[in-house]
Structures are given as C-alpha cells and as structure tokens.
Motif scaffolding. Structure first.
Motif, PDB file in Angstrom:
ATOM      1  N   LYS A   1      31.212 -96.322   4.819  1.00 44.84           N
ATOM      2  CA  LYS A   1      33.289 -96.258   4.986  1.00 44.84           C
ATOM      3  C   LYS A   1      33.527 -94.955   4.619  1.00 44.84           C
ATOM      4  O   LYS A   1      34.081 -94.592   5.329  1.00 44.84           O
ATOM      5  CB  LYS A   1      34.132 -96.982   4.476  1.00 44.84           C
ATOM      6  CG  LYS A   1      35.036 -98.096   5.116  1.00 44.84           C
ATOM      7  CD  LYS A   1      35.578 -98.899   4.526  1.00 44.84           C
ATOM      8  CE  LYS A   1      36.845 -98.567   5.302  1.00 44.84           C
ATOM      9  NZ  LYS A   1      37.609 -99.764   4.632  1.00 44.84           N
ATOM     10  N   LYS A   2      33.281 -94.034   3.497  1.00 47.02           N
ATOM     11  CA  LYS A   2      33.755 -93.039   3.059  1.00 47.02           C
ATOM     12  C   LYS A   2      32.896 -92.319   3.877  1.00 47.02           C
ATOM     13  O   LYS A   2      33.288 -90.990   4.045  1.00 47.02           O
ATOM     14  CB  LYS A   2      32.673 -93.081   1.746  1.00 47.02           C
ATOM     15  CG  LYS A   2      33.444 -91.985   0.599  1.00 47.02           C
ATOM     16  CD  LYS A   2      32.922 -92.019  -0.997  1.00 47.02           C
ATOM     17  CE  LYS A   2      33.416 -90.769  -1.608  1.00 47.02           C
ATOM     18  NZ  LYS A   2      33.051 -90.632  -2.637  1.00 47.02           N
ATOM     19  N   THR A   3      31.610 -91.712   3.833  1.00 43.94           N
ATOM     20  CA  THR A   3      31.279 -90.732   4.970  1.00 43.94           C
ATOM     21  C   THR A   3      32.194 -90.925   6.458  1.00 43.94           C
ATOM     22  O   THR A   3      32.306 -89.740   7.211  1.00 43.94           O
ATOM     23  CB  THR A   3      29.327 -91.018   5.345  1.00 43.94           C
ATOM     24  OG1 THR A   3      29.327 -92.318   6.188  1.00 43.94           O
ATOM     25  CG2 THR A   3      28.828 -90.859   3.777  1.00 43.94           C
TER      26      THR A   3
ATOM     27  N   ALA B   1      34.828 -91.817   6.820  1.00 39.44           N
ATOM     28  CA  ALA B   1      36.184 -91.433   7.089  1.00 39.44           C
ATOM     29  C   ALA B   1      36.309 -89.715   6.627  1.00 39.44           C
ATOM     30  O   ALA B   1      37.635 -89.040   6.974  1.00 39.44           O
ATOM     31  CB  ALA B   1      37.440 -91.811   4.648  1.00 39.44           C
ATOM     32  N   THR B   2      35.510 -88.998   5.974  1.00 32.54           N
ATOM     33  CA  THR B   2      35.136 -87.484   6.191  1.00 32.54           C
ATOM     34  C   THR B   2      34.349 -86.646   7.787  1.00 32.54           C
ATOM     35  O   THR B   2      33.160 -86.374   7.282  1.00 32.54           O
ATOM     36  CB  THR B   2      34.448 -87.387   4.647  1.00 32.54           C
ATOM     37  OG1 THR B   2      32.780 -87.662   4.738  1.00 32.54           O
ATOM     38  CG2 THR B   2      34.648 -87.262   3.355  1.00 32.54           C
ATOM     39  N   HIS B   3      35.027 -86.846   7.967  1.00 43.72           N
ATOM     40  CA  HIS B   3      34.778 -87.005   9.781  1.00 43.72           C
ATOM     41  C   HIS B   3      33.640 -85.400   9.637  1.00 43.72           C
ATOM     42  O   HIS B   3      34.966 -84.766   9.946  1.00 43.72           O
ATOM     43  CB  HIS B   3      35.591 -87.394  10.634  1.00 43.72           C
ATOM     44  CG  HIS B   3      34.990 -87.729  12.157  1.00 43.72           C
ATOM     45  ND1 HIS B   3      33.431 -87.606  12.696  1.00 43.72           N
ATOM     46  CD2 HIS B   3      34.886 -86.376  13.169  1.00 43.72           C
ATOM     47  CE1 HIS B   3      33.885 -87.375  14.031  1.00 43.72           C
ATOM     48  NE2 HIS B   3      34.372 -86.906  14.150  1.00 43.72           N
ATOM     49  N   VAL B   4      32.762 -84.731  10.341  1.00 42.91           N
ATOM     50  CA  VAL B   4      32.940 -83.689   9.968  1.00 42.91           C
ATOM     51  C   VAL B   4      32.863 -82.787  11.291  1.00 42.91           C
ATOM     52  O   VAL B   4      32.147 -83.561  12.817  1.00 42.91           O
ATOM     53  CB  VAL B   4      31.570 -83.221   9.371  1.00 42.91           C
ATOM     54  CG1 VAL B   4      30.735 -81.751   9.343  1.00 42.91           C
ATOM     55  CG2 VAL B   4      31.243 -83.891   7.529  1.00 42.91           C
TER      56      VAL B   4
ATOM     57  N   HIS C   1      35.384 -76.830  16.209  1.00 44.83           N
ATOM     58  CA  HIS C   1      36.999 -76.325  16.337  1.00 44.83           C
ATOM     59  C   HIS C   1      37.230 -75.246  16.147  1.00 44.83           C
ATOM     60  O   HIS C   1      38.785 -75.602  17.016  1.00 44.83           O
ATOM     61  CB  HIS C   1      36.862 -76.476  14.315  1.00 44.83           C
ATOM     62  CG  HIS C   1      38.154 -76.294  13.475  1.00 44.83           C
ATOM     63  ND1 HIS C   1      38.852 -76.757  13.247  1.00 44.83           N
ATOM     64  CD2 HIS C   1      38.272 -75.073  13.244  1.00 44.83           C
ATOM     65  CE1 HIS C   1      39.938 -76.071  12.982  1.00 44.83           C
ATOM     66  NE2 HIS C   1      39.607 -74.800  12.739  1.00 44.83           N
TER      67      HIS C   1
END
Length: 85
Positions: free
Chosen positions: A42-44, A46-49, A55
């Motif tokens: 879940k943590k990985t 959440a930090t969507h790269v 970008h």
C-alpha cells in the motif's frame, strides 16, 4: 492388534482421518507477515512515481491550456466592449 484368543478385542483402524479444509502450506505466512507485506504494498502504491518526461509533458500542456484561456478571456472582453458601444 487383534488377539485371536480374546473375542472382545476389535481391529482398530490404522488409517487416520484428515482434518477438514485445505491442507496448510509448509511455507505459509503468519498473519503479521501478511499484514506487513500488505502495508508495504500500500505504501509503494501511495507514492506513485511519475517519470520526468511525462511530468514535463503534462506541465507544458497545462501551460498551453492556461495561455489559451487567457487569450479567450481577452477576446471575450474585447467583444463585450464592442457590443456595449
């Protein structure tokens, strides 16, 4: 084992009955290990790269859209002034 001289002895079943349900895996995870892996996954997520190229494309398109909005607002103001006079 059955005693042939004793009529009261019975033959015992030597097979054992398997427990109900699916058998356990030998390398099954504990509940704590499953929870730890779930939190890490879940943590990985959440930090969507986002890659730098994607970008920069999005930022460029946003800037172009804002510029078009600014031009359209100026044109709208100009047309409104023409209608009023």
């Amino acid at each position: 084992m059955v005693d042939p001289l004793d009529p009261g002895t019975l033959a015992l079943p030597l097979t054992f009955k398997r427990p109900r349900g699916r058998p356990r895996k030998p390398n099954a995870l504990t509940a704590a290990e499953r929870a730890r892996r779930y939190r890490a996954r879940k943590k990985t997520l959440a930090t969507h790269v986002v890659s730098l190229a994607v970008h920069s494309d999005v930022v460029r398109e946003r800037d172009e859209a804002l510029f078009q909005v600014k031009q359209m607002r100026a044109e709208l103001e100009r047309l409104l002034l023409q209608l009023q006079s």
